[in-house]
Design a protein around this motif. Structure first.
Motif, PDB file in Angstrom:
ATOM      1  N   ASP A 288     -38.394  57.560  44.442  1.00 36.12           N
ATOM      2  CA  ASP A 288     -38.646  56.416  43.572  1.00 36.12           C
ATOM      3  C   ASP A 288     -39.730  56.776  42.557  1.00 36.12           C
ATOM      4  O   ASP A 288     -40.856  57.148  42.935  1.00 36.12           O
ATOM      5  N   ASP A 290     -41.632  55.615  38.782  1.00 37.28           N
ATOM      6  CA  ASP A 290     -41.864  54.628  37.733  1.00 37.28           C
ATOM      7  C   ASP A 290     -41.658  55.318  36.388  1.00 37.28           C
ATOM      8  O   ASP A 290     -42.455  56.177  35.976  1.00 37.28           O
ATOM      9  N   ASP A 293     -44.591  55.064  33.817  1.00 30.31           N
ATOM     10  CA  ASP A 293     -45.709  55.961  34.097  1.00 30.31           C
ATOM     11  C   ASP A 293     -45.364  57.402  33.733  1.00 30.31           C
ATOM     12  O   ASP A 293     -46.198  58.141  33.197  1.00 30.31           O
ATOM     13  N   SER A 318     -43.090  47.876  34.495  1.00 29.74           N
ATOM     14  CA  SER A 318     -42.799  48.864  35.527  1.00 29.74           C
ATOM     15  C   SER A 318     -41.292  48.921  35.797  1.00 29.74           C
ATOM     16  O   SER A 318     -40.657  47.900  36.033  1.00 29.74           O
ATOM     17  N   LEU A 319     -40.726  50.132  35.742  1.00 30.53           N
ATOM     18  CA  LEU A 319     -39.288  50.347  35.987  1.00 30.53           C
ATOM     19  C   LEU A 319     -39.149  51.476  36.994  1.00 30.53           C
ATOM     20  O   LEU A 319     -39.354  52.647  36.660  1.00 30.53           O
ATOM     21  N   THR A 320     -38.812  51.125  38.222  1.00 32.18           N
ATOM     22  CA  THR A 320     -38.701  52.122  39.285  1.00 32.18           C
ATOM     23  C   THR A 320     -37.244  52.513  39.474  1.00 32.18           C
ATOM     24  O   THR A 320     -36.385  51.656  39.664  1.00 32.18           O
ATOM     25  N   ARG A 325     -38.377  63.659  39.824  1.00 36.75           N
ATOM     26  CA  ARG A 325     -39.441  63.407  38.853  1.00 36.75           C
ATOM     27  C   ARG A 325     -39.707  64.612  37.957  1.00 36.75           C
ATOM     28  O   ARG A 325     -39.776  64.490  36.719  1.00 36.75           O
TER      29      ARG A 325
END
Length: 430
Positions: A288, A290, A293, A318-320, A325
């Motif tokens: 997960d 964000d 960020d 915020s979009l998770t 990553r």
């Protein structure tokens, strides 16, 4: 029509049942109701005809005994009103019952009659014109109706509902393996692992699931072999490159030596970028993340870099999302780096919908002609051949970025930017 398999299968099951029940109701029940009602009305008409015959035998006499026997043995409440007239026709409550009853009374009794079913819901009142008066006969509704119709309807509808409920439960169990197979395929397309997926369900579904597992294993094996092969190639190439750099260091300074050193550094950088492109996201597991960020981190690093081109942001909240990553960071860094290299201003924004999250990189640079945009994604393709290696990469930035986006089930699109340059739009599934 429903779009999903469950809805269509349910219609295939329900439609024949409803059709057969409708035909059964129309043909059988309608005929059954009329036939049973006719026979019951015939019996009631026969009883009334008997009472009328008894009254005709003792005209003007005491008929209390006849009334009492009719009430006790025939469930007929009979009274006679001399000089009265037939009442006016009223509203109809039981169309089939009243039609059949009137027909049988006219045929068996043979007297003018009016039927009243509205005065009392539990009684049917009949008035016969005897010429010198009116004979009133009251019959309980249950005396001339039957409960088999309601029972038949109850069993027919109840049994249909029961069977459909059981069938729906079994159908859901049969469709569930297909849904799990779809979810596993979607997860694999997004670069996520689905190790807990196992074949289940019908034979055909099991075969499809087994084929999917075999395909996934072949793809994963191919990716591992590619990475291991390129890692070996990288190791084999680095050894002579190290020896060449050592000899150049021992040769001293000179124009030829500097040019040769630049060529060696260029070859080394090509090997590193090609290995990064071939390695892809091997070894990194989805987690997960964000997105906002992550974009902020990439923008901060870009603004702190040596290129000096400012990068602005236009963020949502915020979009998770579940993704790799470092791979997405590499993808976005490559796009921002390309924009900084060719533009004086860069802007990064995020948009979201129910299905997709889009990261957009806009610049005010020269852009890329439409006919060359797809060509720009090919590995080792540099659209500006005149630029020196120090001015740009080796033509793997966009190829790596698209490879990362597609491994997550998304893609990258190149479009004209509102800022006048190029827009790179990363689309990722939610």
């Amino acid at each position: 029509m429903p779009k999903n398999l469950f809805g269509r299968s349910l219609i295939i099951m329900v439609a024949p049942v409803l059709l057969s029940q409708s035909i059964l109701s129309f043909i059988f029940i309608d005929r059954h109701v009329e036939l049973v009602t006719r026979r019951i009305c015939y019996l009631v008409a026969g009883d009334i005809a008997y009472v009328v015959a008894e009254l005709d035998m003792t005209p003007g006499g005491d008929n209390e005994r006849t009334y009492r026997l009719a009430r006790q043995t025939m469930q007929l409440d009979v009274n006679y009103k001399p000089g009265a007239e037939l009442p006016a026709p009223g509203e109809v409550r039981f169309p089939i019952l009243e039609r059949v009853l009137r027909t049988e009374l006219t045929r068996v009794v043979g007297l003018p009659v009016e039927i009243d079913t509205m005065s009392d819901p539990d009684e049917v009142r009949m008035s016969f014109d005897l010429g010198d008066g009116i004979l009133n006969v009251i019959v309980p509704v249950k005396r001339i109706t039957t409960s088999t119709n309601e029972l038949l309807f109850f069993w027919m509808v109840g049994l249909a509902i029961l069977l459909l409920t059981v069938a729906i439960l079994f159908l859901r169990n049969q469709i569930r393996p297909i849904v799990r197979l779809t979810e596993a395929a979607e997860a694999f397309g997004k670069g996520q692992r689905a190790d807990d997926f196992k074949p289940s369900g019908a034979t055909e579904v099991r075969r499809a699931a087994a084929a999917f597992i075999a395909m996934r294993q072949r793809i994963e094996r191919h990716l591992r072999q590619r990475t291991e092969m390129l890692a070996g190639i990288s190791h084999d190439l680095r050894t002579p490159l190290t020896r060449m750099k050592l000899r150049l260091a021992m040769m001293g300074d000179g124009e030829d030596e500097d040019e040769l050193a630049q060529e060696v550094n260029e070859v080394e950088r090509m090997i590193e970028e090609f290995l990064a492109f071939a390695r892809g996201q091997e070894g990194e597991q989805p987690d997960d993340v964000d997105i906002a960020d992550l974009v902020e981190e990439v923008v901060e690093e870009a603004n702190a870099g040596a290129r000096g081109t400012p990068v602005e942001t236009d963020m949502l909240g915020s979009l998770t999302v579940k993704l790799r990553r470092q791979a997405i960071k590499r993808c976005l860094t490559n796009l921002v780096d390309n924009a900084q290299r060719h533009a004086a201003a860069v802007k990064v924004s995020i948009t979201a919908s129910n299905r997709w999250i889009e990261i957009v990189v806009d610049d005010d640079g020269p852009g890329i002609p439409e006919k060359l945009r797809e060509e720009a994604f090919r590995p080792f393709v540099r659209l500006n051949e005149a630029r020196t290696p120090a001015d740009g990469g080796v033509g793997l930035g966009l190829a790596i970025a698209r490879d990362v986006a597609r491994s997550h089930g998304g893609d990258i699109f190149l479009e004209p930017s509102p800022m006048g340059g190029l827009r790179a739009r990363i689309r990722l599934p939610v």
